[in-house]
Each structure stands twice: as structure tokens, then as C-alpha cells.
Scaffold this motif. Structure first.
Motif, mmCIF file in Angstrom:
data_model
loop_
_atom_site.group_PDB
_atom_site.id
_atom_site.type_symbol
_atom_site.label_atom_id
_atom_site.label_comp_id
_atom_site.label_asym_id
_atom_site.label_seq_id
_atom_site.Cartn_x
_atom_site.Cartn_y
_atom_site.Cartn_z
ATOM 1 N N GLU A 67 0.836 -1.220 0.000
ATOM 2 C CA GLU A 67 0.000 0.000 0.000
ATOM 3 C C GLU A 67 0.867 1.265 0.000
ATOM 4 N N THR A 68 2.089 1.140 0.520
ATOM 5 C CA THR A 68 2.980 2.305 0.515
ATOM 6 C C THR A 68 3.475 2.592 -0.915
ATOM 7 N N GLU A 69 3.491 1.565 -1.764
ATOM 8 C CA GLU A 69 3.825 1.814 -3.180
ATOM 9 C C GLU A 69 2.778 2.764 -3.781
ATOM 10 N N LEU A 92 9.871 11.591 5.958
ATOM 11 C CA LEU A 92 9.854 11.551 7.429
ATOM 12 C C LEU A 92 9.686 10.115 7.906
ATOM 13 N N GLY A 93 10.602 9.621 8.717
ATOM 14 C CA GLY A 93 10.524 8.216 9.149
ATOM 15 C C GLY A 93 10.831 7.321 7.962
ATOM 16 N N CYS A 94 12.034 7.541 7.392
ATOM 17 C CA CYS A 94 12.348 6.925 6.084
ATOM 18 C C CYS A 94 12.525 5.410 6.152
ATOM 19 N N GLY A 95 12.838 4.844 7.331
ATOM 20 C CA GLY A 95 13.055 3.389 7.411
ATOM 21 C C GLY A 95 14.101 2.948 6.398
ATOM 22 N N SER A 96 13.756 1.983 5.562
ATOM 23 C CA SER A 96 14.686 1.470 4.538
ATOM 24 C C SER A 96 14.971 2.488 3.438
ATOM 25 N N LEU A 119 14.821 11.296 6.849
ATOM 26 C CA LEU A 119 14.926 11.522 8.306
ATOM 27 C C LEU A 119 14.336 10.338 9.065
ATOM 28 N N ASP A 120 14.997 9.962 10.138
ATOM 29 C CA ASP A 120 14.434 8.921 11.009
ATOM 30 C C ASP A 120 14.977 9.129 12.421
ATOM 31 N N ALA A 121 14.224 8.672 13.405
ATOM 32 C CA ALA A 121 14.707 8.723 14.790
ATOM 33 C C ALA A 121 15.675 7.575 15.054
ATOM 34 N N SER A 122 15.656 6.570 14.198
ATOM 35 C CA SER A 122 16.486 5.387 14.421
ATOM 36 C C SER A 122 17.764 5.462 13.590
ATOM 37 N N GLU A 145 19.202 12.338 11.607
ATOM 38 C CA GLU A 145 18.618 11.673 12.778
ATOM 39 C C GLU A 145 17.799 12.715 13.535
ATOM 40 N N SER A 146 16.514 12.479 13.689
ATOM 41 C CA SER A 146 15.672 13.484 14.337
ATOM 42 C C SER A 146 14.373 12.867 14.837
ATOM 43 N N ASP A 147 13.880 13.428 15.929
ATOM 44 C CA ASP A 147 12.538 13.102 16.403
ATOM 45 C C ASP A 147 11.594 14.017 15.607
ATOM 46 N N TRP A 148 10.992 13.465 14.565
ATOM 47 C CA TRP A 148 10.230 14.245 13.569
ATOM 48 C C TRP A 148 10.984 15.534 13.224
ATOM 49 N N PHE A 149 10.365 16.708 13.356
ATOM 50 C CA PHE A 149 11.027 17.928 12.851
ATOM 51 C C PHE A 149 12.031 18.514 13.858
ATOM 52 N N ALA A 165 5.269 10.767 4.413
ATOM 53 C CA ALA A 165 5.526 9.973 5.622
ATOM 54 C C ALA A 165 4.562 8.793 5.696
ATOM 55 N N ASN A 166 5.115 7.712 6.196
ATOM 56 C CA ASN A 166 4.314 6.549 6.600
ATOM 57 C C ASN A 166 4.705 6.295 8.050
ATOM 58 N N PRO A 167 4.136 7.094 8.965
ATOM 59 C CA PRO A 167 4.588 7.028 10.370
ATOM 60 C C PRO A 167 3.946 5.850 11.109
ATOM 61 N N ARG A 187 9.274 -2.303 16.879
ATOM 62 C CA ARG A 187 8.013 -1.846 17.469
ATOM 63 C C ARG A 187 7.823 -0.343 17.245
ATOM 64 N N ASP A 188 8.929 0.414 17.357
ATOM 65 C CA ASP A 188 8.832 1.867 17.214
ATOM 66 C C ASP A 188 8.463 2.295 15.798
ATOM 67 N N ALA A 189 8.569 1.352 14.848
ATOM 68 C CA ALA A 189 8.176 1.681 13.475
ATOM 69 C C ALA A 189 6.673 1.512 13.276
ATOM 70 N N LEU A 190 6.037 0.822 14.218
ATOM 71 C CA LEU A 190 4.617 0.485 14.027
ATOM 72 C C LEU A 190 3.683 1.194 15.003
HETATM 73 C C1 LIG Z 1 5.992 2.637 9.528
HETATM 74 S S1 LIG Z 1 7.738 2.864 9.478
HETATM 75 C C2 LIG Z 1 7.907 3.452 7.809
HETATM 76 C C3 LIG Z 1 9.241 3.163 7.170
HETATM 77 C C4 LIG Z 1 9.293 3.513 5.674
HETATM 78 N N1 LIG Z 1 9.000 4.906 5.457
HETATM 79 C C5 LIG Z 1 8.302 2.665 4.909
HETATM 80 O O1 LIG Z 1 7.255 3.181 4.497
HETATM 81 O O2 LIG Z 1 8.574 1.469 4.708
HETATM 82 C C6 LIG Z 1 7.904 4.324 10.472
HETATM 83 C C7 LIG Z 1 9.321 4.876 10.583
HETATM 84 O O3 LIG Z 1 9.242 6.051 11.404
HETATM 85 C C8 LIG Z 1 10.353 6.070 12.284
HETATM 86 N N2 LIG Z 1 9.981 6.845 13.468
HETATM 87 C C9 LIG Z 1 9.197 6.459 14.519
HETATM 88 N N3 LIG Z 1 9.081 7.462 15.401
HETATM 89 C C10 LIG Z 1 9.797 8.500 14.905
HETATM 90 C C11 LIG Z 1 10.054 9.825 15.369
HETATM 91 N N4 LIG Z 1 9.554 10.280 16.525
HETATM 92 N N5 LIG Z 1 10.821 10.636 14.603
HETATM 93 C C12 LIG Z 1 11.337 10.189 13.429
HETATM 94 N N6 LIG Z 1 11.129 8.940 12.934
HETATM 95 C C13 LIG Z 1 10.372 8.105 13.672
HETATM 96 C C14 LIG Z 1 10.636 4.605 12.575
HETATM 97 O O4 LIG Z 1 11.977 4.428 13.027
HETATM 98 C C15 LIG Z 1 10.330 3.951 11.224
HETATM 99 O O5 LIG Z 1 11.486 3.877 10.427
#
Ligand SMILES: C[S@@+](CC[C@H](N)C(=O)[O-])C[C@H]1O[C@@H](n2cnc3c(N)ncnc32)[C@H](O)[C@@H]1O
Length: 262
Positions: A67-69, A92-96, A119-122, A145-149, A165-167, A187-190
Motif C-alpha cells: 500500500e505504501t507503493e 519523514l521516518g524513512c526506514g529502509s 529523516l528517522d529517529a532510528s 537523525e531526528s525526532d520528527w522535525f 511519511a508513513n509514520p 516496534r517503534d516503526a509500528l
Molecule cells: C511505519 S515505518 C515506515 C518506514 C518507511 N517509510 C516505509 O514506508 O517502509 C515508520 C518509521 O518512522 C520512524 N519513526 C518512529 N518514530 C519517529 C520519530 N519520533 N521521529 C522520526 N522517525 C520516527 C521509525 O523508526 C520507522 O522507520
């Protein structure tokens, strides 16, 4: 392959593992054990397609979803409407790196030279995204590396043409009922806490509110959300002051992607 099926793998998965590790019996054995214990096939294989990219993946990052595609299609359409020749994009929250790196690649194929802030917090997710950018020869990316903005360079405020973003948007309660295979993902990604009386809404609410100031004058936010969060994202976008907002529905008829234009 028959041996792997007899051990309990589905035929399709057994074929994938043989294609990947068939030359190395020890690696094939180890991969089969991991999969039989329940680890997602994508992590066991170590890479997976997302749109036109083959992304390296492991347990540091969420497995990008089909669905993210579709979110990438929506973002491409929105950028085309803006007609910029060199857009600045924030993932935002780029993951891979799935969303942002796909956008860079596909805009490049259309002759559009975009720049990306991923950008990602991880830090671990950022390392994976950086490796994927290198793998695909994508250089117009900076990783933050950032907690959102929170730690984003303030000189970028008001400059993004597109924020995608897909937060995390799964509530704690939903998480406890998810299929066990999803427990392998970070877990923090979901998972997000509840907000505005809506399960898993806190990150969505924060992004909708804060993205407004980081968008350029005609910039657009494209945001994936859960199928029960459509009303809440519309309401939050109106409150935040976006000029135009609508939701894009998936093939099952559920609202899944907010488009909010400044
Ligand atoms: C649902 S995943 C999405 C990953 C990728 N964008 C995707 O669609 O496959 C959410 C991402 O947000 C990051 N994330 C979670 N909380 C965050 C925060 N407070 N600030 C920045 N990134 C955060 C996670 O580390 C994770 O990589």
C-alpha cells in the motif's frame, strides 16, 4: 525443494529460498530454519522489491508494504501538479528509504532532479537507508537523525515542496492482536500512542500540525494512515490550516492517504 516443502515451507517460499541460497547448502539450511521459526521471508532473504528498487532489508527496518507503493504514486501526481523542476522532498521516518529513494529514482527517470532529506529517529534505520541509496547510486540525499522535525536544519523551514511519511499509526491495543510475524519488525516503526481520542494517532497528529511550517508556499503533505483514522486526519489538517485536503482510498474503499496542500 521437495525437502523444504516436506519440512513445512510453502512451495512458493521454498522456491525463493532455493533461488537465493541454492548454491550454498549451509546458508539454505540456516535460511530455512529462520523462516520455519516464523521470521518474515523478506528478512531471511535480506532484500525485497519496492516499486523499481531492490531494497536491502533487515530487522532494523519495517518491511515496506504494497500500500505504501500507492502512496508513492499519489506523491508523484501531486508533485507533477506543482510543476517544479528541482523539488525538495522530505521523507519523514524513512526506514529502509523505500518512499524517498523511489521518488528520487522515478522523478529522475522523468528528467526531474529532486533533492531528498531522509529523516528517522532510528540510527539503525538511517544506516539501512544510506546503504540502499548507495546500492542504487542515489546521491542527492542527506540523512538526518531526528525526532520528527525536532533536529531538522531550521533554514529548511518553509522550503519543502513535498513531505511524505508513513509514520507509526498502530495503537498499543491493536499491536497486541497483530499476527506474530509482525513482532519481528521494530516496534517503534509500528506503534504510536493514542491522541484526540483516536487509537495510534499521536505521530500523525504531530506530523500534520508541524509539517505546515516546513512546507513551501504551495507545498504538499502526503501521509499514510490507518483505515479508521480518515476522519481524524481530515479534521487535524483543517485545524492546522491547510488550504486543500482530501483522502485517497485504497482498492478496498478505505481512506489511507491524506493529501494536504498548504
Ligand atoms: C511505519 S515505518 C515506515 C518506514 C518507511 N517509510 C516505509 O514506508 O517502509 C515508520 C518509521 O518512522 C520512524 N519513526 C518512529 N518514530 C519517529 C520519530 N519520533 N521521529 C522520526 N522517525 C520516527 C521509525 O523508526 C520507522 O522507520
Amino acid at each position: 525443494m521437495a525437502r523444504l516443502v516436506a519440512a513445512g515451507l510453502e512451495r512458493r517460499e521454498a522456491r525463493w529460498l532455493v533461488e537465493e541460497f541454492g548454491d550454498d547448502p549451509d546458508a539454505l539450511e540456516a535460511a530455512t530454519c529462520r523462516r520455519l521459526k516464523g521470521e518474515p521471508l523478506q528478512y531471511v532473504i535480506g532484500h525485497w522489491p519496492f516499486r523499481n528498487l531492490d531494497l536491502d532489508l533487515d530487522e532494523r527496518v519495517l518491511i515496506p508494504r504494497p500500500e505504501t507503493e500507492e502512496l508513492v504514486d499519489v506523491a508523484l501526481q501531486e508533485l507533477a501538479a506543482g510543476n517544479q523542476s528541482a523539488p525538495l522532498v522530505l521523507d519523514l521516518g524513512c526506514g529502509s528509504g523505500a518512499i524517498g529513494l523511489s521518488l528520487l529514482t522515478e522523478l529522475g527517470e522523468r528528467g526531474i532532479r529532486a533533492s531528498l532529506v531522509a529523516l528517522d529517529a532510528s540510527l539503525e534505520a538511517l544506516a539501512n537507508a544510506r546503504a540502499n541509496a548507495l546500492k542504487h547510486g542515489l546521491h542527492a540525499v542527506s540523512f538526518v537523525e531526528s525526532d520528527w522535525f525536532g533536529s531538522l536544519d531550521p533554514t529548511l523551514r518553509g522550503r519543502f515542496d513535498l513531505i511524505v511519511a508513513n509514520p507509526p499509526y498502530v495503537s498499543e491495543d491493536e499491536f497486541t492482536h497483530l499476527e506474530p510475524v509482525l513482532r519481528y519488525e521494530p516496534r517503534d516503526a509500528l506503534v504510536a500512542s493514542d491522541a484526540n481520542g483516536v487509537g495510534g494517532f499521536s505521530d500523525l497528529a504531530r506530523i500534520i500540525r508541524e509539517a505546515f511550517d516546513w512546507l513551501g508556499p504551495t507545498g504538499v503533505l502526503v501521509l499514510e494512515h490507518g483505515d479508521l483514522q480518515g476522519e481524524a486526519v481530515q479534521c487535524a489538517a483543517k485545524t492546522a490550516g491547510y488550504r486543500e485536503c482530501h483522502d485517497v482510498f485504497d482498492i478496498a474503499g478505505h481512506p489511507r492517504v491524506l493529501v494536504a496542500r498548504k
